[in-house]
Design a protein around this motif. Structure first.
Motif, PDB file in Angstrom:
ATOM      1  N   ALA A 110      46.808  32.594  28.924  1.00 34.10           N
ATOM      2  CA  ALA A 110      48.166  32.510  29.459  1.00 34.10           C
ATOM      3  C   ALA A 110      48.655  33.865  29.934  1.00 34.10           C
ATOM      4  CB  ALA A 110      49.100  31.962  28.378  1.00 34.10           C
ATOM      5  N   GLY A 111      48.343  34.899  29.166  1.00 29.82           N
ATOM      6  CA  GLY A 111      48.765  36.241  29.568  1.00 29.82           C
ATOM      7  C   GLY A 111      48.121  36.661  30.878  1.00 29.82           C
ATOM      8  N   VAL A 114      49.734  34.836  33.763  1.00 31.57           N
ATOM      9  CA  VAL A 114      51.079  35.344  34.078  1.00 31.57           C
ATOM     10  C   VAL A 114      50.999  36.707  34.743  1.00 31.57           C
ATOM     11  CG1 VAL A 114      53.195  36.169  33.021  1.00 31.57           C
ATOM     12  CG2 VAL A 114      52.208  33.993  32.302  1.00 31.57           C
ATOM     13  N   ILE A 115      50.117  37.552  34.235  1.00 33.34           N
ATOM     14  CA  ILE A 115      50.021  38.899  34.793  1.00 33.34           C
ATOM     15  C   ILE A 115      49.496  38.854  36.224  1.00 33.34           C
ATOM     16  CG2 ILE A 115      48.755  41.060  34.600  1.00 33.34           C
ATOM     17  CD1 ILE A 115      48.953  40.732  31.549  1.00 33.34           C
ATOM     18  N   GLY A 118      52.067  37.310  38.480  1.00 34.92           N
ATOM     19  CA  GLY A 118      53.190  38.225  38.677  1.00 34.92           C
ATOM     20  C   GLY A 118      52.825  39.402  39.545  1.00 34.92           C
ATOM     21  N   ALA A 119      51.638  39.960  39.342  1.00 34.09           N
ATOM     22  CA  ALA A 119      51.221  41.091  40.165  1.00 34.09           C
ATOM     23  C   ALA A 119      51.059  40.678  41.618  1.00 34.09           C
ATOM     24  CB  ALA A 119      49.915  41.661  39.621  1.00 34.09           C
ATOM     25  N   ILE A 121      52.462  38.047  43.191  1.00 37.69           N
ATOM     26  CA  ILE A 121      53.717  37.646  43.830  1.00 37.69           C
ATOM     27  C   ILE A 121      54.745  38.772  43.783  1.00 37.69           C
ATOM     28  CG2 ILE A 121      55.640  36.009  43.676  1.00 37.69           C
ATOM     29  CD1 ILE A 121      53.651  34.017  42.481  1.00 37.69           C
ATOM     30  N   GLY A 122      54.739  39.525  42.717  1.00 41.70           N
ATOM     31  CA  GLY A 122      55.813  40.503  42.554  1.00 41.70           C
ATOM     32  C   GLY A 122      55.477  41.893  43.007  1.00 41.70           C
ATOM     33  N   THR A 123      54.203  42.218  43.218  1.00 44.47           N
ATOM     34  CA  THR A 123      53.886  43.603  43.584  1.00 44.47           C
ATOM     35  C   THR A 123      53.048  43.689  44.866  1.00 44.47           C
ATOM     36  OG1 THR A 123      53.966  44.301  41.279  1.00 44.47           O
ATOM     37  CG2 THR A 123      52.742  45.691  42.810  1.00 44.47           C
ATOM     38  N   PRO A 126      54.682  41.780  48.152  1.00 40.73           N
ATOM     39  CA  PRO A 126      55.911  42.448  48.609  1.00 40.73           C
ATOM     40  C   PRO A 126      55.680  43.891  49.041  1.00 40.73           C
ATOM     41  CG  PRO A 126      56.315  41.233  46.594  1.00 40.73           C
ATOM     42  CD  PRO A 126      54.851  41.236  46.807  1.00 40.73           C
ATOM     43  N   GLN A 127      54.783  44.601  48.360  1.00 46.21           N
ATOM     44  CA  GLN A 127      54.554  45.995  48.723  1.00 46.21           C
ATOM     45  C   GLN A 127      53.831  46.105  50.067  1.00 46.21           C
ATOM     46  OE1 GLN A 127      55.726  48.783  47.210  1.00 46.21           O
ATOM     47  NE2 GLN A 127      56.901  47.265  46.047  1.00 46.21           N
ATOM     48  N   ALA A 130      56.404  45.375  52.633  1.00 47.41           N
ATOM     49  CA  ALA A 130      57.345  46.485  52.787  1.00 47.41           C
ATOM     50  C   ALA A 130      56.734  47.608  53.585  1.00 47.41           C
ATOM     51  CB  ALA A 130      57.778  46.971  51.417  1.00 47.41           C
ATOM     52  N   PHE A 134      58.203  48.796  57.436  1.00 50.34           N
ATOM     53  CA  PHE A 134      58.957  50.039  57.344  1.00 50.34           C
ATOM     54  C   PHE A 134      59.594  50.421  58.682  1.00 50.34           C
ATOM     55  CE2 PHE A 134      58.073  52.049  53.191  1.00 50.34           C
ATOM     56  CZ  PHE A 134      59.277  52.707  53.059  1.00 50.34           C
TER      57      PHE A 134
ATOM     58  N   GLN B 565      55.128  40.113  28.705  1.00 52.93           N
ATOM     59  CA  GLN B 565      55.343  39.535  30.031  1.00 52.93           C
ATOM     60  C   GLN B 565      55.563  38.032  29.967  1.00 52.93           C
ATOM     61  OE1 GLN B 565      52.892  40.878  33.234  1.00 52.93           O
ATOM     62  NE2 GLN B 565      52.137  42.638  32.072  1.00 52.93           N
ATOM     63  N   LEU B 566      54.853  37.385  29.023  1.00 55.53           N
ATOM     64  CA  LEU B 566      55.043  35.935  28.882  1.00 55.53           C
ATOM     65  C   LEU B 566      56.480  35.622  28.497  1.00 55.53           C
ATOM     66  CD1 LEU B 566      51.801  34.939  26.979  1.00 55.53           C
ATOM     67  CD2 LEU B 566      52.482  34.187  29.266  1.00 55.53           C
ATOM     68  N   GLU B 621      58.269  41.856  38.546  1.00 52.59           N
ATOM     69  CA  GLU B 621      57.274  40.817  38.869  1.00 52.59           C
ATOM     70  C   GLU B 621      57.650  39.470  38.272  1.00 52.59           C
ATOM     71  OE1 GLU B 621      53.630  42.386  37.442  1.00 52.59           O
ATOM     72  OE2 GLU B 621      53.294  43.697  39.167  1.00 52.59           O
ATOM     73  N   GLN B 622      58.040  39.470  37.006  1.00 54.67           N
ATOM     74  CA  GLN B 622      58.204  38.190  36.323  1.00 54.67           C
ATOM     75  C   GLN B 622      59.539  37.508  36.654  1.00 54.67           C
ATOM     76  OE1 GLN B 622      55.684  36.885  34.893  1.00 54.67           O
ATOM     77  NE2 GLN B 622      54.458  38.753  35.156  1.00 54.67           N
ATOM     78  N   GLN B 624      60.731  37.724  39.721  1.00 53.19           N
ATOM     79  CA  GLN B 624      60.692  37.505  41.162  1.00 53.19           C
ATOM     80  C   GLN B 624      60.787  35.995  41.451  1.00 53.19           C
ATOM     81  OE1 GLN B 624      60.223  40.111  43.324  1.00 53.19           O
ATOM     82  NE2 GLN B 624      60.192  38.913  45.227  1.00 53.19           N
ATOM     83  N   TYR B 647      59.556  49.758  44.817  1.00 53.14           N
ATOM     84  CA  TYR B 647      60.193  48.434  44.660  1.00 53.14           C
ATOM     85  C   TYR B 647      61.580  48.441  45.301  1.00 53.14           C
ATOM     86  CZ  TYR B 647      56.405  47.313  41.478  1.00 53.14           C
ATOM     87  OH  TYR B 647      55.174  47.073  40.963  1.00 53.14           O
ATOM     88  N   GLN B 652      62.860  44.733  46.402  1.00 51.78           N
ATOM     89  CA  GLN B 652      62.798  43.978  45.145  1.00 51.78           C
ATOM     90  C   GLN B 652      63.798  44.536  44.125  1.00 51.78           C
ATOM     91  OE1 GLN B 652      58.330  44.526  45.210  1.00 51.78           O
ATOM     92  NE2 GLN B 652      58.438  42.506  44.241  1.00 51.78           N
TER      93      GLN B 652
END
Lengths: 230, 714
Positions: A110-111, A114-115, A118-119, A121-123, A126-127, A130, A134, B565-566, B621-622, B624, B647, B652
């Motif tokens: 699960a971890g 999620v990681i 998240g990485a 979608i979230g990093t 988007p980066q 971006a 620019f 993170q969970l 991230e979580q 988002q 970010y 973000q």
């Protein structure tokens, strides 16, 4: 004479500040005493926090109401943590330690999910977006950034990202003398990227120094304020 | 104890009583050996006597049947019947056993009459189990008991036990011998006690039992009744069988017969067959009841070191004669028939066989007379004879080890050798001296920093102006702060270590002071750090104490959020389920602070206070996609701000307050409240200048040193 709590905390704060600052002259028993006390107090505090803020309100207290008065979903939700906890406790026994791997497998799986999600979608996405956008003037205008700054920042960021990525490109071809050598353009970008990396490390070092200096100033200020109040 | 007897045997003088010339000492020793071993003989005596117990109970009506009688007795009985008339002076008590007793036993029993006079009345009943010659020995003991007292005492054999046994369980000869030992002390210390009575009681030339056996016709028995001889041999103990032919190893059969005739050989002696028949005898032996079978020659208890030494240093006569005999006579060809099988020899006899006398003579016919000097075959001659003609006739040809290599090959070999030596030779690792700060430099820098910071903070100097410009990330924060509606619900995450509290509070206080002063927001604190909840309490009751925020009314502290993170992801999805209570255990989501809030995007804004770039990245991230369009402000430490900046650039993060610098900017926007940044700013600025100066001066100093070294090298 009534000793206020602020006085006690102030004295203790002053004392342990001196003990910690004694490290400026090198490692010494006073510093070690302060460190050991800090470790022990932290451990005790963390244990109490876990008991009062995790186990009691999230596991022990809801168990009986959920089992006897809750719905089926609530029962399952409360049983699953119990099973996970029991399985983890099986690590105490070498024979039954493999049972703990069930819980550990769940946590790892699960971890990781999620990681990674998240990485991604979230990093990463988007980066990358971006960096590409620019030079998008609409975005800059929306954020009240003038055109010159957009172009200047965009150029630096783009060059820095490209050259830094080139530095980490290690593909090379062997030459006549047997020594491997990267492509000339990659070699040039890598050299520029090395400069950006150096700047980044310098910024991080400056940030660390600034943070440490601020903390040091705050401690000196607190000592002065402590004595100033009396 | 028994071994001591054998030692006495070996130590016995060869000319004692003049009878040793006729009777081999080993034989005499063997005969007498039965006397002291009465404890061991008791075993077989019991075995033999037990099945005949009814006979003892009813001696008058005893008639030995064919089933009860042992084979050897049966076979001897036929002979005994034929010769019963020759025995005239047979006692009446023994008349009923004449049929079962061989002649030589009967003849020996004649000498046992005096013993019978002394033994109890029931003693003759045991004669059926005991050979007469043994009984005769007992009689002989009795005759000589008054002459020579017994010196030797049985240490391990319990005499009392033997005495306590009922007389009917004990053979006559045992009883008599035991009585003799009790009654008569021995005066001769060189002769074994058990031997003295016999030796002195026998005739000058022959022992009584041997002389009484003169009437037997040895040749007739050997020719006519070989089966009886086998039976007779069956009565002889194994070790005696093996030992007896030792005499005939180097003698022919005729010599044996003549010697036997001359010495008046007995029946048992005539039963000694040539070595070729020993295998037949060995096959028959297990079927016979041998009273000596259970009688060992030695007992472990008697095997002391002294006795062992005496055993190997002093050989008996028969052994010494056997070793000397081949030296004088021509050695006979060694055949398998002449050599006794080792299985027939008792261990003690094998141990007594001299390594340089017996076998050396046996192998004397071999051409190789090399004496083995060491190893298991030490002392033997020619045991590993070399095959004739095997010896090398010439020296082996010497081959040269020098390679016939050409110059080219040698050159290549040299190259290979150089390569290998280069691979194996150690290469010095390039190392440069680590720049270590000296103690004086460290103390100097410490004192300098401490003095500057203390003086500037204590004096509250305002030498350095506050930052003028507003970076875009800080400007965004200011805009958000201004746009937040009054009494808004803000989510504040405390994720920093207590050690960074000074910096983080200095950076965050101006923003929160502005918000609390102007907007009166309802705050909800949460932390993924165990100490975050306490830091939140410290923050709200310390720098923001002037606003008098109350827990559960104007703010809620949800406490520690376990799970990393969970947990953040779960909290972003369903915060009221993941953190239903505050640190006081009250239901947080029903309090005035969180009224109407069920999800993350229902908060007005989200503020993260962290000193770690990874914590900021995780929150970014979580959350988002779950936080919606609400502003996300990060108040970070100066060390984490550069990592969080991307970010902000990506949109973000809505705004960043980077450390003391960001706090100082926001403090100016907040009309200088609370003034913490201002108090720190001079010290901060001087500290940064000192660091810059030290780094620059250090770099220049190293550059100068490097240039000087290069100049010196040139």
């Amino acid at each position: 004479m009534q000793i206020s709590l602020d006085l006690i905390t102030g004295v203790l704060s002053f004392l342990f500040t001196l003990l910690i600052l004694s490290y400026l002259i090198g490692d010494n028993p006073l510093f070690r005493i302060a460190i050991y006390l800090f470790v022990g107090i932290t451990a005790g505090y963390v244990a109490s926090v876990i008991w009062w803020q995790v186990l009691t309100p999230r596991l022990f207290s809801p168990t009986i109401p959920a089992l006897f008065a809750g719905s089926m979903i609530e029962r399952v939700i409360i049983i699953v943590p119990w099973l996970g906890a029991v399985f983890i406790l099986m690590k105490i026994s070498p024979r039954l330690s493999k049972i703990a791997s069930i819980t550990m497998a769940f946590l790892v799986g699960a971890g990781a999910a999620v990681i990674i999600a998240g990485a991604l979608i979230g990093t990463i996405i988007p980066q990358v977006s971006a960096t590409i956008n620019f030079f998008d003037l609409n975005v800059a205008i929306a954020r009240n950034i003038n055109v010159a700054e957009v172009i200047g920042n965009g150029t630096i960021v783009l060059v820095g990202v490209v050259t830094t990525l080139s530095y980490f490109h290690f593909g090379a071809r062997p030459q006549a003398n047997g020594n491997p050598r990267r492509f000339v353009l990659i070699e040039l970008f890598a050299f520029i990227g090395k400069i950006f990396i150096g700047i980044t490390l310098g910024v991080i070092f400056a940030g660390v120094y600034a943070a440490a200096l601020t903390a040091f100033i705050e401690r000196i200020s607190s000592l002065i304020n402590f004595f100033g109040n009396f | 104890m028994i071994f001591a007897q054998s030692e006495n045997i070996l130590a016995q003088p060869p000319s004692r009583g003049g009878q040793d010339d006729d009777v081999p000492s080993w034989l005499a020793g063997l005969q007498n050996e039965s006397a002291p071993e009465k404890d061991e003989l008791m075993d077989w005596a019991r075995d033999v006597s037990e099945p005949q117990q009814p006979l003892k109970e009813e001696p008058p009506v005893f008639t030995p049947s064919q089933e009860d009688t042992p084979d050897w007795l049966k076979q001897m009985s036929a002979e005994a019947e034929s010769k019963s008339q020759q025995v005239s002076s047979q006692p009446a008590s023994d008349s009923q056993f004449d049929a079962d007793t061989p002649d030589w036993l009967k003849q020996m029993s004649a000498n046992a009459e005096p013993v019978e006079a002394k033994t109890p009345q029931d003693a003759p009943e045991l004669n059926i189990d005991t050979p007469d010659w043994l009984s005769t020995l007992g009689g002989a003991d009795d005759n000589t008991s008054s002459v020579e007292p017994a010196v030797f005492t049985e240490s391990n054999v319990p005499e009392r036990e033997a005495e306590s046994l009922p007389p009917m369980d004990m053979p006559d000869w045992l009883k008599s011998s035991s009585e003799v030992e009790e009654e008569k002390p021995s005066q001769d210390t060189t002769t074994p006690l058990w031997l003295k009575p016999q030796v002195q009681s026998q005739e000058p030339e022959l022992p009584a039992w041997l002389s009484s056996a003169e009437e037997t016709v040895y040749p007739d028995q050997t020719k006519e009744e070989p089966a009886a001889q086998d039976d007779l041999l069956g009565d002889v103990p194994d070790w005696l069988k093996a030992a007896a032919p030792e005499k005939t190893i180097f003698d022919s059969q005729d010599e044996l017969k003549s010697e036997v005739d001359a010495s008046g050989g007995t029946d048992w002696f005539s039963a000694i067959q040539p070595s070729g028949e020993t295998e037949v005898e060995s096959n028959i032996e297990p079927e016979k009841v041998d009273p000596f079978a259970s009688m060992p020659a030695f007992t472990p208890e008697s095997q002391t070191d002294e006795s062992l030494e005496g055993l190997f240093t002093e050989m008996p006569d028969w052994l010494s004669s056997a070793s000397e005999q081949p030296s004088t006579s021509t050695p006979t060809p060694i055949t398998n028939e002449d050599v006794l099988p080792s299985s027939n020899l008792p261990s003690w006899v094998e141990a007594m066989r001299p390594s340089d006398s017996g076998f050396s003579q046996l192998t004397s016919s071999a051409s190789d007379q090399t004496l083995e000097s060491r190893g298991a075959l030490a002392g033997l001659h020619g045991v590993l004879p070399a095959v004739p003609g095997f010896t090398p006739t010439s020296k082996p040809k010497a081959y040269s080890l020098k390679l016939n290599a050409s110059a080219e090959q040698l050159r290549h070999a040299g190259i290979l050798e150089d390569i290998l030596s280069a691979e194996t030779s150690p290469v010095p690792i390039e190392s440069f001296s680590t720049l270590l700060s000296s103690r004086a430099l460290r103390w100097t820098l410490s004192f300098l920093m401490l003095a500057v910071v203390f003086s500037t903070v204590f004096l509250r100097t305002q030498i350095f102006s506050m930052p003028i410009g507003r970076p875009s990330e800080v400007s965004s924060v200011i805009q958000i702060a201004q746009s937040i509606p009054e009494n808004a619900q803000l989510l504040v995450a405390f994720d920093y270590e207590p050690a960074r509290a000074g910096e983080m509070e200095a950076a965050a206080t101006p923003l929160f002071d502005n918000l609390l002063l102007l907007k009166h927001p309802r705050l909800t604190f949460i932390s993924t750090n165990e100490t975050g909840s306490v830091l939140a309490e410290r923050f709200i009751s310390g720098p923001l104490a002037v606003h008098n925020y109350q827990s559960g009314v104007t703010y809620s502290n949800l406490g520690y959020l376990p799970g990393g993170q969970l947990a953040i992801r779960a909290f972003a999805q369903n915060p009221s389920v993941i953190s239903p209570f505050d640190i006081l255990g009250q239901a947080a989501w029903t309090s005035p602070t969180l009224q109407g809030v069920t999800s993350l995007n229902q908060f007005t804004a989200m503020i993260l206070i962290t000193d770690n770039a990874d914590a900021a990245r995780v929150w970014v991230e979580q959350t988002q996609g779950l936080r919606g369009d609400i502003p996300f402000i990060v108040i970070s430490s100066a060390q984490a701000a550069p990592m969080i900046q991307p970010y902000y650039d990506s949109g973000q993060v809505t705004g960043i307050v980077p450390g003391l610098y960001g706090g100082a900017i926001f403090e100016q926007h907040n009309a200088g409240r609370p003034g913490t940044a201002r108090n720190y700013w001079d010290a901060y600025s001087i500290g940064m200048l000192i660091a810059m100066a030290l780094l620059l001066s250090g770099g220049l100093w190293n550059l100068i040193l490097g240039l000087r070294e290069k100049r010196e090298e040139k």
